[in-house]
Design a protein around this motif. Sequence first.
Motif, PDB file in Angstrom:
ATOM      1  N   UNK A 187       0.854  -1.182   0.000  1.00 14.54           N
ATOM      2  CA  UNK A 187       0.000   0.000   0.000  1.00 14.54           C
ATOM      3  C   UNK A 187       0.893   1.237   0.000  1.00 14.54           C
ATOM      4  N   UNK A 188       0.989   1.951  -1.122  1.00 17.32           N
ATOM      5  CA  UNK A 188       1.893   3.110  -1.184  1.00 17.32           C
ATOM      6  C   UNK A 188       1.457   4.263  -0.281  1.00 17.32           C
ATOM      7  N   UNK A 189       0.168   4.335   0.037  1.00 20.76           N
ATOM      8  CA  UNK A 189      -0.303   5.406   0.911  1.00 20.76           C
ATOM      9  C   UNK A 189      -0.033   5.083   2.373  1.00 20.76           C
ATOM     10  N   UNK A 190      -0.414   3.862   2.774  1.00 18.32           N
ATOM     11  CA  UNK A 190      -0.189   3.462   4.161  1.00 18.32           C
ATOM     12  C   UNK A 190       1.223   3.023   4.438  1.00 18.32           C
ATOM     13  N   UNK A 191       2.015   2.807   3.352  1.00 13.17           N
ATOM     14  CA  UNK A 191       3.401   2.355   3.482  1.00 13.17           C
ATOM     15  C   UNK A 191       3.498   1.071   4.299  1.00 13.17           C
ATOM     16  N   UNK A 192       2.661   0.081   3.904  1.00 10.51           N
ATOM     17  CA  UNK A 192       2.664  -1.198   4.606  1.00 10.51           C
ATOM     18  C   UNK A 192       2.138  -2.278   3.672  1.00 10.51           C
ATOM     19  N   UNK A 193       2.346  -3.520   4.053  1.00 13.53           N
ATOM     20  CA  UNK A 193       1.770  -4.628   3.296  1.00 13.53           C
ATOM     21  C   UNK A 193       0.324  -4.843   3.731  1.00 13.53           C
ATOM     22  N   UNK A 194      -0.506  -5.328   2.820  1.00 13.01           N
ATOM     23  CA  UNK A 194      -1.901  -5.601   3.141  1.00 13.01           C
ATOM     24  C   UNK A 194      -2.301  -6.940   2.537  1.00 13.01           C
ATOM     25  N   UNK A 195      -3.357  -7.524   3.069  1.00 15.78           N
ATOM     26  CA  UNK A 195      -3.800  -8.842   2.620  1.00 15.78           C
ATOM     27  C   UNK A 195      -4.611  -8.721   1.331  1.00 15.78           C
ATOM     28  N   UNK A 196      -4.845  -9.869   0.699  1.00 14.99           N
ATOM     29  CA  UNK A 196      -5.641  -9.892  -0.528  1.00 14.99           C
ATOM     30  C   UNK A 196      -7.058  -9.371  -0.278  1.00 14.99           C
ATOM     31  N   UNK A 197      -7.595  -9.626   0.931  1.00  7.97           N
ATOM     32  CA  UNK A 197      -8.959  -9.189   1.249  1.00  7.97           C
ATOM     33  C   UNK A 197      -9.087  -7.666   1.274  1.00  7.97           C
ATOM     34  N   UNK A 198      -7.968  -6.987   1.476  1.00  2.35           N
ATOM     35  CA  UNK A 198      -8.014  -5.525   1.586  1.00  2.35           C
ATOM     36  C   UNK A 198      -7.721  -4.814   0.266  1.00  2.35           C
TER      37      UNK A 198
END
Length: 262
Positions: A187-198
């Motif tokens: 996630x370039x905005x949150x600067x973190x990895x996210x799951x497929x569901x998100x």
Amino acid sequence: MPPMAVPDKFLKPYDPAATEGAIYKKWEDSGYFNPDNLPGERTESFSIVLPPPNVTGTLHMGSALMLAIEDILVRAARMQGKKTLWIPGTDSAAIATQARVEKDIQKSEGKSRHDLGREELLKRIDTFVEENKNTMIHQMRSIGASLDWSRYAYTMDDARYRAVMEAFIRMHDAGLIYRGNRIVNWDPKGQTTISDDEIVYEERDAKLYTFKYSKGFPISISTTRPETKVGDTAVAVHPDDERYQQYIGKEYDAVFATYRFT
């Protein structure tokens, strides 16, 4: 016979605040929300874990519907003589909660988490979580949910955190999970990895580029992401495709790397 006198309270609009709080207190004081205190010999068990609402906000109509349906099931089981347990809880929601707090800070103060620093951001999140947890618990009680509050849990409290860590350690030791390098959703905005569901998927028009890794490379490659070619090291082909049989197992040198057919 003369008509019976109607009590004054029945002649006025219903005032829930004057009635429901006192009734719920009697229910809690009875101790019967806890299955260990239910009267009689109860051999059959019945239990429900309340789907813990996220602390990103407060309860809504969907939450009220869920509570009402589960409460009906739980109360019916108690009246049927079952040892009945309904476990309450709230969910940290992790990234979603952090994103909500960051959004509020940006809107009210015009600052980002980088402006606040880690410790201040965590403090703000803790405050936000506690306020919402307390509000949601009050809402559940106001609805009349017969939850066993002695067993209330928060997904990030010490007991739950230790249980999750223990589960992951056991699965790792048993070879059921392992750590490795994988492609992730960033996630370039949150600067973190996210799951497929998100992930929110969307279709876009793009250019399809066709190129060869080098002048002497035997086949052309087509992709919408030509910039990734510098990270490529192999080209996979179908083992039964006659067009590529002569290339399988061979290596070709290019400017950035040596490419192997598999």
